[in-house]
Design a protein around this motif. Structure first.
Motif, PDB file in Angstrom:
ATOM      1  N   LEU A  79      57.083  49.368  45.906  1.00 34.64           N
ATOM      2  CA  LEU A  79      56.550  48.804  44.819  1.00 34.64           C
ATOM      3  C   LEU A  79      55.763  47.464  45.295  1.00 34.64           C
ATOM      4  O   LEU A  79      54.925  46.993  44.676  1.00 34.64           O
ATOM      5  CB  LEU A  79      57.749  48.429  43.817  1.00 34.64           C
ATOM      6  CG  LEU A  79      58.232  49.588  43.062  1.00 34.64           C
ATOM      7  CD1 LEU A  79      59.202  49.126  42.368  1.00 34.64           C
ATOM      8  CD2 LEU A  79      57.067  50.252  42.270  1.00 34.64           C
ATOM      9  N   ALA A  80      56.438  46.707  46.040  1.00 35.00           N
ATOM     10  CA  ALA A  80      55.763  45.490  46.742  1.00 35.00           C
ATOM     11  C   ALA A  80      54.477  45.817  47.472  1.00 35.00           C
ATOM     12  O   ALA A  80      53.690  45.199  47.027  1.00 35.00           O
ATOM     13  CB  ALA A  80      56.862  44.888  47.632  1.00 35.00           C
ATOM     14  N   GLY A  81      54.363  46.771  48.090  1.00 36.14           N
ATOM     15  CA  GLY A  81      53.118  47.342  48.785  1.00 36.14           C
ATOM     16  C   GLY A  81      52.117  47.546  47.855  1.00 36.14           C
ATOM     17  O   GLY A  81      51.139  47.074  48.073  1.00 36.14           O
ATOM     18  N   VAL A  82      52.451  48.243  46.807  1.00 33.84           N
ATOM     19  CA  VAL A  82      51.360  48.578  45.971  1.00 33.84           C
ATOM     20  C   VAL A  82      50.914  47.398  45.059  1.00 33.84           C
ATOM     21  O   VAL A  82      49.845  47.226  44.940  1.00 33.84           O
ATOM     22  CB  VAL A  82      51.820  49.464  44.730  1.00 33.84           C
ATOM     23  CG1 VAL A  82      50.825  49.610  43.472  1.00 33.84           C
ATOM     24  CG2 VAL A  82      52.064  50.983  45.621  1.00 33.84           C
TER      25      VAL A  82
ATOM     26  N   LEU B 174      48.592  45.686  47.480  1.00 34.18           N
ATOM     27  CA  LEU B 174      47.406  45.931  47.853  1.00 34.18           C
ATOM     28  C   LEU B 174      46.538  45.929  46.417  1.00 34.18           C
ATOM     29  O   LEU B 174      45.253  45.993  46.652  1.00 34.18           O
ATOM     30  CB  LEU B 174      47.715  47.493  47.989  1.00 34.18           C
ATOM     31  CG  LEU B 174      48.098  48.073  49.319  1.00 34.18           C
ATOM     32  CD1 LEU B 174      48.401  49.442  49.644  1.00 34.18           C
ATOM     33  CD2 LEU B 174      46.999  47.502  50.455  1.00 34.18           C
ATOM     34  N   ALA B 175      47.061  45.786  45.241  1.00 31.67           N
ATOM     35  CA  ALA B 175      46.492  45.631  44.011  1.00 31.67           C
ATOM     36  C   ALA B 175      45.977  44.328  44.117  1.00 31.67           C
ATOM     37  O   ALA B 175      44.891  43.920  43.207  1.00 31.67           O
ATOM     38  CB  ALA B 175      47.353  46.211  42.748  1.00 31.67           C
ATOM     39  N   GLY B 176      47.050  43.296  44.281  1.00 32.81           N
ATOM     40  CA  GLY B 176      46.736  42.066  43.770  1.00 32.81           C
ATOM     41  C   GLY B 176      45.586  41.445  44.514  1.00 32.81           C
ATOM     42  O   GLY B 176      44.821  40.487  44.212  1.00 32.81           O
ATOM     43  N   VAL B 177      45.520  41.379  45.742  1.00 29.36           N
ATOM     44  CA  VAL B 177      44.962  40.606  46.718  1.00 29.36           C
ATOM     45  C   VAL B 177      43.380  40.900  46.671  1.00 29.36           C
ATOM     46  O   VAL B 177      42.488  39.852  46.729  1.00 29.36           O
ATOM     47  CB  VAL B 177      45.271  40.846  48.458  1.00 29.36           C
ATOM     48  CG1 VAL B 177      44.058  40.460  49.373  1.00 29.36           C
ATOM     49  CG2 VAL B 177      46.748  40.479  48.655  1.00 29.36           C
ATOM     50  N   PRO B 178      42.692  42.069  46.677  1.00 27.98           N
ATOM     51  CA  PRO B 178      41.497  42.248  46.233  1.00 27.98           C
ATOM     52  C   PRO B 178      41.000  41.445  45.004  1.00 27.98           C
ATOM     53  O   PRO B 178      39.966  41.147  44.803  1.00 27.98           O
ATOM     54  CB  PRO B 178      41.275  43.849  46.062  1.00 27.98           C
ATOM     55  CG  PRO B 178      42.372  44.341  46.973  1.00 27.98           C
ATOM     56  CD  PRO B 178      43.538  43.591  46.544  1.00 27.98           C
ATOM     57  N   LYS B 179      41.645  41.744  43.770  1.00 25.78           N
ATOM     58  CA  LYS B 179      41.493  41.362  42.589  1.00 25.78           C
ATOM     59  C   LYS B 179      41.322  39.696  42.611  1.00 25.78           C
ATOM     60  O   LYS B 179      40.532  38.984  42.103  1.00 25.78           O
ATOM     61  CB  LYS B 179      42.336  41.348  41.491  1.00 25.78           C
ATOM     62  CG  LYS B 179      42.698  43.065  41.187  1.00 25.78           C
ATOM     63  CD  LYS B 179      43.902  43.237  40.064  1.00 25.78           C
ATOM     64  CE  LYS B 179      44.198  44.680  40.243  1.00 25.78           C
ATOM     65  NZ  LYS B 179      45.505  44.912  39.474  1.00 25.78           N
TER      66      LYS B 179
ATOM     67  N   MET C 152      50.587  37.084  39.222  1.00 28.17           N
ATOM     68  CA  MET C 152      51.736  37.794  38.861  1.00 28.17           C
ATOM     69  C   MET C 152      52.177  39.122  39.766  1.00 28.17           C
ATOM     70  O   MET C 152      53.283  39.328  40.158  1.00 28.17           O
ATOM     71  CB  MET C 152      51.616  38.525  37.358  1.00 28.17           C
ATOM     72  CG  MET C 152      51.555  37.269  36.469  1.00 28.17           C
ATOM     73  SD  MET C 152      51.638  37.592  34.634  1.00 28.17           S
ATOM     74  CE  MET C 152      53.081  38.675  34.480  1.00 28.17           C
ATOM     75  N   GLU C 153      51.043  39.906  40.160  1.00 28.94           N
ATOM     76  CA  GLU C 153      51.223  41.017  41.199  1.00 28.94           C
ATOM     77  C   GLU C 153      51.856  40.488  42.355  1.00 28.94           C
ATOM     78  O   GLU C 153      52.824  41.018  42.895  1.00 28.94           O
ATOM     79  CB  GLU C 153      50.151  41.917  41.170  1.00 28.94           C
ATOM     80  CG  GLU C 153      49.577  42.827  39.896  1.00 28.94           C
ATOM     81  CD  GLU C 153      48.401  43.266  40.425  1.00 28.94           C
ATOM     82  OE1 GLU C 153      48.141  44.452  39.680  1.00 28.94           O
ATOM     83  OE2 GLU C 153      47.283  42.652  40.873  1.00 28.94           O
ATOM     84  N   LEU C 154      51.279  39.464  42.993  1.00 28.39           N
ATOM     85  CA  LEU C 154      51.642  39.046  44.163  1.00 28.39           C
ATOM     86  C   LEU C 154      52.984  38.223  44.212  1.00 28.39           C
ATOM     87  O   LEU C 154      53.875  38.406  45.091  1.00 28.39           O
ATOM     88  CB  LEU C 154      50.684  38.022  44.796  1.00 28.39           C
ATOM     89  CG  LEU C 154      49.441  38.619  44.995  1.00 28.39           C
ATOM     90  CD1 LEU C 154      48.457  37.639  45.424  1.00 28.39           C
ATOM     91  CD2 LEU C 154      49.553  39.715  46.213  1.00 28.39           C
ATOM     92  N   VAL C 155      53.319  37.532  43.103  1.00 32.56           N
ATOM     93  CA  VAL C 155      54.856  37.180  42.624  1.00 32.56           C
ATOM     94  C   VAL C 155      55.788  37.933  42.663  1.00 32.56           C
ATOM     95  O   VAL C 155      56.597  38.213  43.273  1.00 32.56           O
ATOM     96  CB  VAL C 155      54.645  35.924  41.740  1.00 32.56           C
ATOM     97  CG1 VAL C 155      56.057  35.918  41.247  1.00 32.56           C
ATOM     98  CG2 VAL C 155      53.838  34.984  41.902  1.00 32.56           C
ATOM     99  N   ALA C 156      55.525  39.249  41.993  1.00 33.70           N
ATOM    100  CA  ALA C 156      56.252  40.277  41.883  1.00 33.70           C
ATOM    101  C   ALA C 156      56.427  41.050  43.053  1.00 33.70           C
ATOM    102  O   ALA C 156      57.712  41.300  43.558  1.00 33.70           O
ATOM    103  CB  ALA C 156      55.758  41.304  40.750  1.00 33.70           C
ATOM    104  N   ALA C 157      55.631  41.240  44.040  1.00 35.29           N
ATOM    105  CA  ALA C 157      55.707  41.591  45.427  1.00 35.29           C
ATOM    106  C   ALA C 157      56.807  40.813  46.309  1.00 35.29           C
ATOM    107  O   ALA C 157      57.450  41.347  46.768  1.00 35.29           O
ATOM    108  CB  ALA C 157      54.256  41.785  46.147  1.00 35.29           C
ATOM    109  N   PHE C 158      56.608  39.561  46.220  1.00 32.31           N
ATOM    110  CA  PHE C 158      57.232  38.521  46.988  1.00 32.31           C
ATOM    111  C   PHE C 158      58.850  38.567  46.606  1.00 32.31           C
ATOM    112  O   PHE C 158      59.551  38.666  47.361  1.00 32.31           O
ATOM    113  CB  PHE C 158      56.583  36.864  46.778  1.00 32.31           C
ATOM    114  CG  PHE C 158      57.694  36.120  47.299  1.00 32.31           C
ATOM    115  CD1 PHE C 158      57.603  35.841  48.699  1.00 32.31           C
ATOM    116  CD2 PHE C 158      58.419  35.367  46.527  1.00 32.31           C
ATOM    117  CE1 PHE C 158      58.442  35.061  49.097  1.00 32.31           C
ATOM    118  CE2 PHE C 158      59.260  34.356  47.023  1.00 32.31           C
ATOM    119  CZ  PHE C 158      59.517  34.025  48.503  1.00 32.31           C
ATOM    120  N   LEU C 159      59.034  38.776  45.183  1.00 34.34           N
ATOM    121  CA  LEU C 159      60.225  38.831  44.663  1.00 34.34           C
ATOM    122  C   LEU C 159      60.823  40.118  45.059  1.00 34.34           C
ATOM    123  O   LEU C 159      62.039  40.209  45.208  1.00 34.34           O
ATOM    124  CB  LEU C 159      60.352  38.491  43.153  1.00 34.34           C
ATOM    125  CG  LEU C 159      60.019  37.059  42.731  1.00 34.34           C
ATOM    126  CD1 LEU C 159      59.703  36.912  41.279  1.00 34.34           C
ATOM    127  CD2 LEU C 159      61.006  36.050  43.217  1.00 34.34           C
TER     128      LEU C 159
END
Length: 153
Positions: free
Chosen positions: A19-22, A25-30, A62-69
């Motif tokens: 889930l963190a990887g997804v 991958l979703a957050g960085v390009p956006k 939010m996606e990147l924060v979620a990934a970190f957590l």
């Protein structure tokens, strides 16, 4: 620790990491191109123009924060991921219902997946499949709650 418990722990960790990887991958390009992502959001016709750019910045953050957590093992990451999934599934369903033929925006502007599979339906299916490891993580994280209060499951 039994063999079952060790396997269960590794499945839980792998699910969180998936889930963190997804999310990464979703957050960085956006986040790298929020203006282009704002245009994709605008194509759904759900938000007024003045909210497009702030949304295009807030969602990937939010996606990147979620990934970190998630990587850190914090349950807040699961809750943020679940909230994002609900929003993404609702928006994709809305787009399908309207018959839109647009980039889902899932992995940022110029998403190679959209060019290859062209569709909101594939993105919706992927998000629904991601709910499987997310649900497993919730189950794993909260199945011991009755024991914390002295009750037996």
């Amino acid at each position: 620790m039994s063999k079952y418990q060790r396997i269960n722990r590794w499945v839980y960790r792998l699910s969180r990491w998936l889930l963190a990887g997804v999310m990464i991958l979703a957050g960085v390009p956006k986040l790298a191109n929020p203006v282009a992502f704002a245009e994709i959001i605008g194509a759904y016709g759900l938000l007024p123009d003045f909210l497009l750019l702030p949304t295009a910045i807030i969602l990937p953050v939010m996606e990147l924060v979620a990934a970190f957590l998630l990587v850190k093992g914090e349950n807040a990451g699961l809750w943020i991921t679940a909230l994002l999934m609900i929003v993404f599934i609702a928006v994709l369903t809305y787009g399908i219902w309207l018959g839109l033929d647009i980039d889902c925006g899932c992995f940022g502007p110029e998403d190679a997946e959209h060019k290859a599979f062209s569709g909101l339906r594939v993105a919706l299916l992927r998000d629904l499949l991601l709910c499987v490891p997310m649900t497993y993580c919730f189950w794993h994280s909260y199945r011991l709650l009755p024991n914390l209060f002295g009750e037996r499951p």
